[in-house]
Design a protein around this motif. Sequence first.
Motif, short mmCIF file in Angstrom:
data_model
loop_
_atom_site.label_atom_id
_atom_site.label_comp_id
_atom_site.label_asym_id
_atom_site.label_seq_id
_atom_site.Cartn_x
_atom_site.Cartn_y
_atom_site.Cartn_z
N ALA A 138 -29.06 -10.77 -0.50
CA ALA A 138 -27.86 -11.46 -0.99
C ALA A 138 -27.80 -12.90 -0.48
O ALA A 138 -27.29 -13.79 -1.17
N GLU A 139 -28.36 -13.14 0.70
CA GLU A 139 -28.33 -14.48 1.29
C GLU A 139 -29.50 -15.35 0.84
O GLU A 139 -29.49 -16.56 1.08
N HIS A 140 -30.50 -14.75 0.16
CA HIS A 140 -31.71 -15.50 -0.16
C HIS A 140 -32.14 -15.32 -1.61
O HIS A 140 -33.32 -15.14 -1.92
N GLY A 141 -31.17 -15.38 -2.50
CA GLY A 141 -31.46 -15.44 -3.92
C GLY A 141 -31.99 -14.17 -4.53
O GLY A 141 -32.57 -14.20 -5.63
N GLY A 142 -31.81 -13.04 -3.88
CA GLY A 142 -32.20 -11.75 -4.47
C GLY A 142 -33.69 -11.46 -4.41
O GLY A 142 -34.14 -10.48 -5.02
N ARG A 143 -34.44 -12.26 -3.68
CA ARG A 143 -35.88 -12.02 -3.54
C ARG A 143 -36.27 -12.21 -2.08
O ARG A 143 -35.71 -13.06 -1.39
N ALA A 144 -37.25 -11.43 -1.64
CA ALA A 144 -37.70 -11.56 -0.25
C ALA A 144 -39.09 -10.94 -0.12
O ALA A 144 -39.57 -10.24 -1.02
N VAL A 145 -39.72 -11.21 1.01
CA VAL A 145 -41.00 -10.61 1.35
C VAL A 145 -40.77 -9.66 2.52
O VAL A 145 -40.23 -10.07 3.56
N VAL A 146 -41.16 -8.41 2.37
CA VAL A 146 -41.05 -7.42 3.44
C VAL A 146 -42.45 -7.18 4.00
O VAL A 146 -43.42 -7.04 3.24
N LYS A 147 -42.55 -7.12 5.33
CA LYS A 147 -43.83 -6.91 5.99
C LYS A 147 -43.71 -5.79 7.02
O LYS A 147 -42.72 -5.70 7.74
N ARG B 183 -45.09 -7.00 0.91
CA ARG B 183 -44.55 -6.62 -0.39
C ARG B 183 -43.39 -7.54 -0.76
O ARG B 183 -42.51 -7.79 0.06
N VAL B 184 -43.40 -8.04 -1.98
CA VAL B 184 -42.27 -8.78 -2.52
C VAL B 184 -41.25 -7.78 -3.07
O VAL B 184 -41.63 -6.87 -3.83
N VAL B 185 -39.99 -7.92 -2.66
CA VAL B 185 -38.95 -7.00 -3.13
C VAL B 185 -37.83 -7.79 -3.79
O VAL B 185 -37.54 -8.93 -3.42
N ARG B 186 -37.21 -7.16 -4.76
CA ARG B 186 -36.08 -7.76 -5.48
C ARG B 186 -34.86 -6.84 -5.53
O ARG B 186 -33.89 -7.13 -6.22
N SER B 187 -34.95 -5.72 -4.79
CA SER B 187 -33.82 -4.79 -4.72
C SER B 187 -33.84 -4.10 -3.37
O SER B 187 -34.88 -4.01 -2.70
N ALA B 188 -32.71 -3.56 -2.96
CA ALA B 188 -32.57 -2.98 -1.63
C ALA B 188 -33.40 -1.71 -1.46
O ALA B 188 -33.66 -1.28 -0.33
N ASP B 189 -33.80 -1.08 -2.57
CA ASP B 189 -34.62 0.13 -2.47
C ASP B 189 -36.12 -0.18 -2.54
O ASP B 189 -36.93 0.74 -2.61
N GLY B 190 -36.47 -1.46 -2.49
CA GLY B 190 -37.87 -1.84 -2.68
C GLY B 190 -38.79 -1.50 -1.53
O GLY B 190 -40.01 -1.60 -1.66
N ALA B 191 -38.22 -1.09 -0.39
CA ALA B 191 -39.06 -0.72 0.76
C ALA B 191 -38.68 0.65 1.29
O ALA B 191 -38.90 0.95 2.47
#
Length: 378
Positions: free
Chosen positions: A131-140, A152-160
């Motif tokens: 929510a703070e970073h435009g709906g996209r993030a990298v999870v490691k 992994r690039v994620v675009r939703s809270a269930d992406g990891a």
Amino acid sequence: MTYRIGVIGGGQLARMMVPPAVHLGIEISVLAEAEGSSARLAATQVGDYHDAETVLRFAKDVHAVTFDHEHVPQDVLRALVDAGVEVHPSPEALFVAQDKIVMRERLTALGLPVPAWATVRGRDDLAAFLAEHGGRAVVKTPRGGYDGKGVRVVRSADGADDWFAALGAAGASDALLVEELVEFRRELAQLVARRPSGEIAAWPLVETVQRDGVCAEVTAPAPDADDALSDEARRIATVVAEQVGVTGVLAVELFETTDGRLLVNELAMRPHNTGHWSIDGAVTSQFEQHLRAVLDLPLGDTSPHRAWSVMVNVLGGPAQGTMADRLPALMADQPGAKVHDYGKDPRPGRKVGHVTTTGPDLEDARGRARAAVRFFED
């Protein structure tokens, strides 16, 4: 006096330490994970680097121990130190490279530029960061990832969700690392070497190109890198080397962002793929320099031989036969190309070798390197 050095890990990095060791009269031994390793010519022992007794037996007659990778457990590293073995880099320094969360904490504490980041332990934490970073993030995953694995690039809270489910299992970390998805114009790398007595030497800043999370091509020096950019990259790497206490070669992978920032992406405390060009393109290669550094010998000149060097990885290798089968045709077509065969079985996406070309014209050198690598592609 004859120097003796032990390398834990039998991959291509250990393999490429062998020629400079021979040239310098250094005795080199390798603890390989399995028979038939890339560094098999110097593999004096095959064993499990997770087992302290195995590693202690391997290290009993060497002046210093160093590494082909950063995966040796901390308890094994501590056992070496407690036994009086010189370990370079030290367990304390390696810990910063072994755990990405620790790395981000240390870099942030040093005031060095990094992507916005946080630790997350579940969907709610990840949703808040998105929510703070435009709906996209990298999870490691904090540990064990390399060459695009564990990222992994994620675009939703269930992406990891699958990674969250594994948290805490079998000694795994209890959190994941999440970072802003950086908009970058290119990736760069700065390599330096530091010896225990403090001397530091740096190679030119290089530009890297990734393919599916794996380094595919390196250009040295980085095109269109002005003095300010090069100086900042060198400053960052020097601060890390000195403040973390790195001994040996340190690679700092960097993002040059579209909004003008230079951010640290990853660290590697060993010779690194982005420095392979130096074997044929610099007065002192990263592999010779690493040996000098961990033995606390004076460091060598890092100046390039030619205006440009281009290194292209052989990813996957021939579908039929070996790299050696293709060499005669390549040599006839590209006599100036320097080929490095890692002695590894071909496999899709696997680094099985690299080719380096040098010269006064960048496009010519790049074209020749790419043409040479095509001989190993089907």
